[in-house]
Structure formats: C-alpha cells, structure tokens
Design an enzyme around this catalytic site. Structure first.
Site, PDB file in Angstrom:
ATOM      1  N   ARG A 273       0.814  -1.225   0.000  1.00  0.00           N
ATOM      2  CA  ARG A 273       0.000   0.000   0.000  1.00  0.00           C
ATOM      3  C   ARG A 273       0.849   1.279   0.000  1.00  0.00           C
ATOM      4  O   ARG A 273       0.413   2.339   0.436  1.00  0.00           O
ATOM      5  CB  ARG A 273      -0.980   0.021   1.173  1.00  0.00           C
ATOM      6  CG  ARG A 273      -2.075  -1.028   1.092  1.00  0.00           C
ATOM      7  CD  ARG A 273      -3.221  -0.695   2.021  1.00  0.00           C
ATOM      8  NE  ARG A 273      -4.303  -1.660   1.849  1.00  0.00           N
ATOM      9  CZ  ARG A 273      -4.523  -2.680   2.686  1.00  0.00           C
ATOM     10  NH1 ARG A 273      -3.724  -2.864   3.730  1.00  0.00           N
ATOM     11  NH2 ARG A 273      -5.527  -3.498   2.490  1.00  0.00           N
TER      12      ARG A 273
ATOM     13  N   LYS B   7       4.638  11.375 -11.389  1.00  0.00           N
ATOM     14  CA  LYS B   7       3.733  10.619 -12.262  1.00  0.00           C
ATOM     15  C   LYS B   7       4.329   9.240 -12.520  1.00  0.00           C
ATOM     16  O   LYS B   7       5.475   9.124 -12.966  1.00  0.00           O
ATOM     17  CB  LYS B   7       3.513  11.340 -13.588  1.00  0.00           C
ATOM     18  CG  LYS B   7       2.535  12.492 -13.520  1.00  0.00           C
ATOM     19  CD  LYS B   7       2.259  13.027 -14.913  1.00  0.00           C
ATOM     20  CE  LYS B   7       1.189  14.098 -14.898  1.00  0.00           C
ATOM     21  NZ  LYS B   7       0.914  14.626 -16.258  1.00  0.00           N
TER      22      LYS B   7
ATOM     23  N   GLU C 211      12.445  17.166 -24.722  1.00  0.00           N
ATOM     24  CA  GLU C 211      11.810  17.602 -23.480  1.00  0.00           C
ATOM     25  C   GLU C 211      12.488  18.853 -22.922  1.00  0.00           C
ATOM     26  O   GLU C 211      11.859  19.647 -22.223  1.00  0.00           O
ATOM     27  CB  GLU C 211      11.824  16.472 -22.448  1.00  0.00           C
ATOM     28  CG  GLU C 211      10.989  15.256 -22.819  1.00  0.00           C
ATOM     29  CD  GLU C 211       9.497  15.443 -22.539  1.00  0.00           C
ATOM     30  OE1 GLU C 211       9.088  16.560 -22.159  1.00  0.00           O
ATOM     31  OE2 GLU C 211       8.743  14.469 -22.714  1.00  0.00           O
TER      32      GLU C 211
ATOM     33  N   LYS D 281      10.200  22.529 -14.096  1.00  0.00           N
ATOM     34  CA  LYS D 281       9.210  21.506 -13.756  1.00  0.00           C
ATOM     35  C   LYS D 281       8.878  21.539 -12.273  1.00  0.00           C
ATOM     36  O   LYS D 281       7.716  21.387 -11.883  1.00  0.00           O
ATOM     37  CB  LYS D 281       9.697  20.112 -14.154  1.00  0.00           C
ATOM     38  CG  LYS D 281       8.632  19.054 -13.880  1.00  0.00           C
ATOM     39  CD  LYS D 281       8.777  17.803 -14.684  1.00  0.00           C
ATOM     40  CE  LYS D 281       7.534  16.922 -14.537  1.00  0.00           C
ATOM     41  NZ  LYS D 281       7.649  15.656 -15.268  1.00  0.00           N
TER      42      LYS D 281
ATOM     43  N   GLU E  95      -2.483  18.247 -11.532  1.00  0.00           N
ATOM     44  CA  GLU E  95      -3.147  18.779 -12.726  1.00  0.00           C
ATOM     45  C   GLU E  95      -4.592  19.158 -12.461  1.00  0.00           C
ATOM     46  O   GLU E  95      -5.478  18.904 -13.275  1.00  0.00           O
ATOM     47  CB  GLU E  95      -3.082  17.773 -13.889  1.00  0.00           C
ATOM     48  CG  GLU E  95      -1.734  17.707 -14.562  1.00  0.00           C
ATOM     49  CD  GLU E  95      -1.748  16.856 -15.832  1.00  0.00           C
ATOM     50  OE1 GLU E  95      -2.824  16.560 -16.362  1.00  0.00           O
ATOM     51  OE2 GLU E  95      -0.664  16.468 -16.273  1.00  0.00           O
TER      52      GLU E  95
ATOM     53  N   ARG F 122      -0.204  22.448 -14.556  1.00  0.00           N
ATOM     54  CA  ARG F 122       0.687  21.334 -14.856  1.00  0.00           C
ATOM     55  C   ARG F 122       0.385  20.740 -16.223  1.00  0.00           C
ATOM     56  O   ARG F 122       1.263  20.130 -16.850  1.00  0.00           O
ATOM     57  CB  ARG F 122       0.591  20.256 -13.764  1.00  0.00           C
ATOM     58  CG  ARG F 122       1.557  19.112 -14.010  1.00  0.00           C
ATOM     59  CD  ARG F 122       1.744  18.196 -12.828  1.00  0.00           C
ATOM     60  NE  ARG F 122       2.684  17.141 -13.154  1.00  0.00           N
ATOM     61  CZ  ARG F 122       3.190  16.278 -12.285  1.00  0.00           C
ATOM     62  NH1 ARG F 122       2.830  16.328 -11.006  1.00  0.00           N
ATOM     63  NH2 ARG F 122       4.053  15.364 -12.666  1.00  0.00           N
TER      64      ARG F 122
ATOM     65  N   ASN G 115       2.298  18.924 -20.832  1.00  0.00           N
ATOM     66  CA  ASN G 115       1.912  17.956 -21.852  1.00  0.00           C
ATOM     67  C   ASN G 115       1.996  18.524 -23.269  1.00  0.00           C
ATOM     68  O   ASN G 115       1.504  17.899 -24.212  1.00  0.00           O
ATOM     69  CB  ASN G 115       0.480  17.466 -21.594  1.00  0.00           C
ATOM     70  CG  ASN G 115       0.374  16.650 -20.325  1.00  0.00           C
ATOM     71  OD1 ASN G 115       1.134  15.718 -20.108  1.00  0.00           O
ATOM     72  ND2 ASN G 115      -0.560  17.021 -19.457  1.00  0.00           N
TER      73      ASN G 115
ATOM     74  N   HIS H  85       2.364  16.233 -26.204  1.00  0.00           N
ATOM     75  CA  HIS H  85       2.144  14.852 -25.783  1.00  0.00           C
ATOM     76  C   HIS H  85       0.848  14.250 -26.320  1.00  0.00           C
ATOM     77  O   HIS H  85       0.799  13.047 -26.580  1.00  0.00           O
ATOM     78  CB  HIS H  85       2.175  14.757 -24.258  1.00  0.00           C
ATOM     79  CG  HIS H  85       3.557  14.853 -23.677  1.00  0.00           C
ATOM     80  ND1 HIS H  85       4.360  15.958 -23.860  1.00  0.00           N
ATOM     81  CD2 HIS H  85       4.296  13.985 -22.937  1.00  0.00           C
ATOM     82  CE1 HIS H  85       5.522  15.770 -23.252  1.00  0.00           C
ATOM     83  NE2 HIS H  85       5.504  14.583 -22.691  1.00  0.00           N
TER      84      HIS H  85
ATOM     85  N   HIS I 119       1.519  11.020 -28.179  1.00  0.00           N
ATOM     86  CA  HIS I 119       1.037   9.712 -27.734  1.00  0.00           C
ATOM     87  C   HIS I 119       0.263   9.001 -28.842  1.00  0.00           C
ATOM     88  O   HIS I 119       0.315   7.771 -28.959  1.00  0.00           O
ATOM     89  CB  HIS I 119       0.147   9.874 -26.501  1.00  0.00           C
ATOM     90  CG  HIS I 119       0.911  10.200 -25.256  1.00  0.00           C
ATOM     91  ND1 HIS I 119       0.294  10.567 -24.084  1.00  0.00           N
ATOM     92  CD2 HIS I 119       2.250  10.213 -24.993  1.00  0.00           C
ATOM     93  CE1 HIS I 119       1.219  10.795 -23.154  1.00  0.00           C
ATOM     94  NE2 HIS I 119       2.409  10.591 -23.689  1.00  0.00           N
TER      95      HIS I 119
ATOM     96  N   HIS J 200       9.744   7.880 -27.417  1.00  0.00           N
ATOM     97  CA  HIS J 200       8.818   8.828 -26.797  1.00  0.00           C
ATOM     98  C   HIS J 200       9.226  10.276 -27.064  1.00  0.00           C
ATOM     99  O   HIS J 200       8.400  11.104 -27.455  1.00  0.00           O
ATOM    100  CB  HIS J 200       8.737   8.572 -25.289  1.00  0.00           C
ATOM    101  CG  HIS J 200       7.919   9.586 -24.555  1.00  0.00           C
ATOM    102  ND1 HIS J 200       6.554   9.721 -24.738  1.00  0.00           N
ATOM    103  CD2 HIS J 200       8.276  10.539 -23.646  1.00  0.00           C
ATOM    104  CE1 HIS J 200       6.101  10.691 -23.971  1.00  0.00           C
ATOM    105  NE2 HIS J 200       7.118  11.203 -23.301  1.00  0.00           N
TER     106      HIS J 200
END
Length: 360
Positions: A114, A136, A178, A220, A230, A235, A239, A242, A246, A260
């Site tokens: 957990r 993330k 990036e 960042k 977000e 934030r 992206n 992205h 993606h 990527h």
C-alpha cells in the site's frame, strides 16, 4: 552539486544534480537505505551504469529494456520480486534507468504494501529533465499510453550528467525534445538558448548539459509545486506535444520505431503548426520550432516521424487521452514561442482535418 527543491509540503524532496553522483550514491542516498539497496533497472542500464553505482549490498532487479516493459505483465513480475525480497514499507527502492524504469518502479512502489518509498536515479536525458521529477508513475495498456498509474512522489532524485556519456545519440536527441519543451511553454529566452547551444549539448558539452538539466528541472519543480495533480491546469502545460505524440506512439505500437521523445518533438511541432493554421500563433513561430527540431535531427511533422495514418485514425488514438473531460480532449496549443496554453474548444474532427492536410 546543485540542489533544486520540489516544494510539496510533507511530500517535498530535493533533486540533486552532481557530476559523478553515481560514485557518491552511497553517501547521498544514505538517509533512504536500510542495509541494502534494492535497485530496479533494465538490461541496458545494468551493463553501463549499474557497475558505477556505489551503494552498499545491492540487490538488482533487472528487467527487459524498452517501452514494452511498461506493461501489466512486467508490473506483476516486479511486484512479485519485491515481495519475494520481503520489502518493508519503510524501505526505499531505487529506480536506475530511463523513463520506463522510473515509471514502472514508481508505480510498483505506490502499490506494494500500500505504498513504499522510492528514489529516482535517471540515466537518460529525457528522464533527467522530465519524467523523474513530479511523481507521475504509470504503465501502458492496449487502450493507450500511461492510462493506469498513480501520483507517487519520489523521496529524492539524483541526477548524474556523466551517465549521458554512454547514451546513444538517438536517445540523447529524444531527451533533448523535453528540454526544448520548457522554452516553448513559458520561457522564450530559454528556447533562444536552446537554438544557440543545443548542438553543443548533444556534442557533449558538460556545462551546456548541466545548464539545460538545471533549468528544465527548476521549471518543472515550479510547475509541479503549483499544480501537483493537474487540477488547476497549470501542470497540463507540461503535456505540450504529448497528446499528438502519444497518438503517434500508439500508431507505431509503442515500439522503437518512434521513441517517446521523438514523438513529443513531432507533437510539439504539430501543436504549433495547428496553432498557426488556425490563427492562434504566428506562422513564423511555428516555422522556427520546426526548424530547430529538424536541425537537431528530430521529427518535425508526420512524414519525418514516419507516420502515414489517416487523421481520423490518429484522432481515434487521442480519444483515449487520460485528460479527456466532458467528452472533449484538451489540447496544449500556443500563442507563440513561450506562450503555451490549454485549449478545450478544439474538436477531434478539427485535428483530424489538420492532420489529413499535413499528409497531403
């Protein structure tokens, strides 16, 4: 050594940038280790960087290299391995590698017992300037990229720029996309720096690399501190490129056909081109972005990314975007270099038509 704080209350942590940091890892990671160092890495990094990691009693977990490792099967295998090692909630695992390892190890840390701690030691430029910071974590599924995951902040991030010396040129360029992103979001002066110094960075200039990493991480960290999950939209600017990117990755099956960072580069150029085609930003700015990416050997449109899919096909990939709300996918568009913003009024039909025009 440069230390950059990520201010998140009781989840705050430092990002340390230290040339030769892997050789000092035992000292720098001492607060997070309890007699052994459980290191999650991949087969490529195990050969090049694991021998340089000076930590006590290393217990390596070596996974296959490549984007395909961000899967249910590898997540299950990693969790089983951690449990077989009888990890305790108070222990920290170490993610040594690029974005794939960081995402997978971080997600496992979020769910095993957990939730347990983890430390990021990113070894690719992309991971050093982006994915290792911000918490993330995720895996890919058949429906799309990063659709199953959790926000789980690391306890510490150690960046050793010397790790980039063994990085293949293609991987280095993909990570550089990036870096460029931070200039395009809200720092036009930094984009100008990239235009002037990007070639030196990729040729091995140590000062250029450290400046790019520190500037990117600082940007960042500031954005994450303002909007960790977000919720405010701030934030979401990270992206940029992205949503397009993606979709391109999905079209290539998340394979080495398109890395990527390469997909993000093409995605940023497409976001600027779409913005220019609809009067949102000057055409000269879109051309400037494409020209810099092209000069760096990065994709700057569909053709250079090796994509010949119909606009509707790519838009269908975007329909699975995790940021979708109210039936609409928000896009990060631009009013110019350094002026990115969130636009929720664009339809996928608009995007499909634009992409079809680009194919022509």
């Amino acid at each position: 050594m440069i230390r950059i704080p990520v201010a998140l209350g009781d989840r705050s942590y430092d990002v340390a940038i230290a040339a030769g940091g892997l050789a000092r890892a035992g000292e720098l990671l001492a607060p997070y280790l309890r007699g052994r160092t459980i290191v999650v890495t991949d087969s490529d990094v195990a050969a090049t960087q694991l021998p340089r990691l000076a930590c006590p009693n290393i217990e390596p977990i070596i996974l296959p290299a490549g984007e395909a490792t961000k899967s249910w099967a590898q997540l299950a295998a990693l969790c089983d391995r951690l449990l077989a090692l009888e990890v305790e909630r108070g222990e920290h695992i170490v993610a040594l590698g690029g974005g794939v390892i960081g995402d997978l190890a971080g997600f496992a840390a979020a769910i095993v017992k957990r939730g347990m701690g983890f430390v990021q030691i990113p070894t690719t430029l992309l991971a050093q300037v982006d994915s290792s910071v911000g918490g993330k974590t995720a895996i890919n599924t058949g429906a799309g990229k990063n659709l199953v995951g959790a926000f789980h902040q690391p306890a510490f991030v150690l960046i050793d720029p010397l790790a980039l010396d063994t990085l293949p040129a293609r991987q280095l360029a993909a990570g550089y996309a990036e870096v460029v992103k931070y200039g395009l979001i809200d720092d036009p002066a930094f984009f100008g720096w990239c235009e002037a110094h990007g070639a030196a960075l990729m040729a091995g200039d140590a000062d250029a690399r450290i400046h790019a990493i520190a500037t990117s991480v600082s940007a960042k960290a500031r954005i994450v501190a303002e909007d960790e999950r977000e919720t405010s939209g701030r934030r979401a600017l990270l992206n940029l490129g992205h949503t397009f990117g993606h979709a391109l990755e999905a079209e290539t099956g998340f394979s080495d056909r398109l890395l990527h960072g390469e997909a993000v580069a093409a995605g940023m150029a497409l976001a600027f081109a779409f913005s220019a085609s609809t009067g949102r930003c000057p055409g000269a700015d879109a051309a400037r972005v494409a020209a810099h990416l092209r000069a760096c050997g990065l994709p700057f449109d569909l053709a250079s990314a090796g994509i010949d899919a119909a606009g509707a096909t790519l838009a269908a990939h975007m329909a699975h975007d995790k940021k979708k709300a109210g039936g609409r996918v928000p896009f990060i568009l631009a009013r110019g270099v350094g002026a990115a913003y969130v636009d929720s009024d664009v339809t996928l039909a608009d995007i499909a038509a634009f992409l079809d025009a680009g194919r022509g």
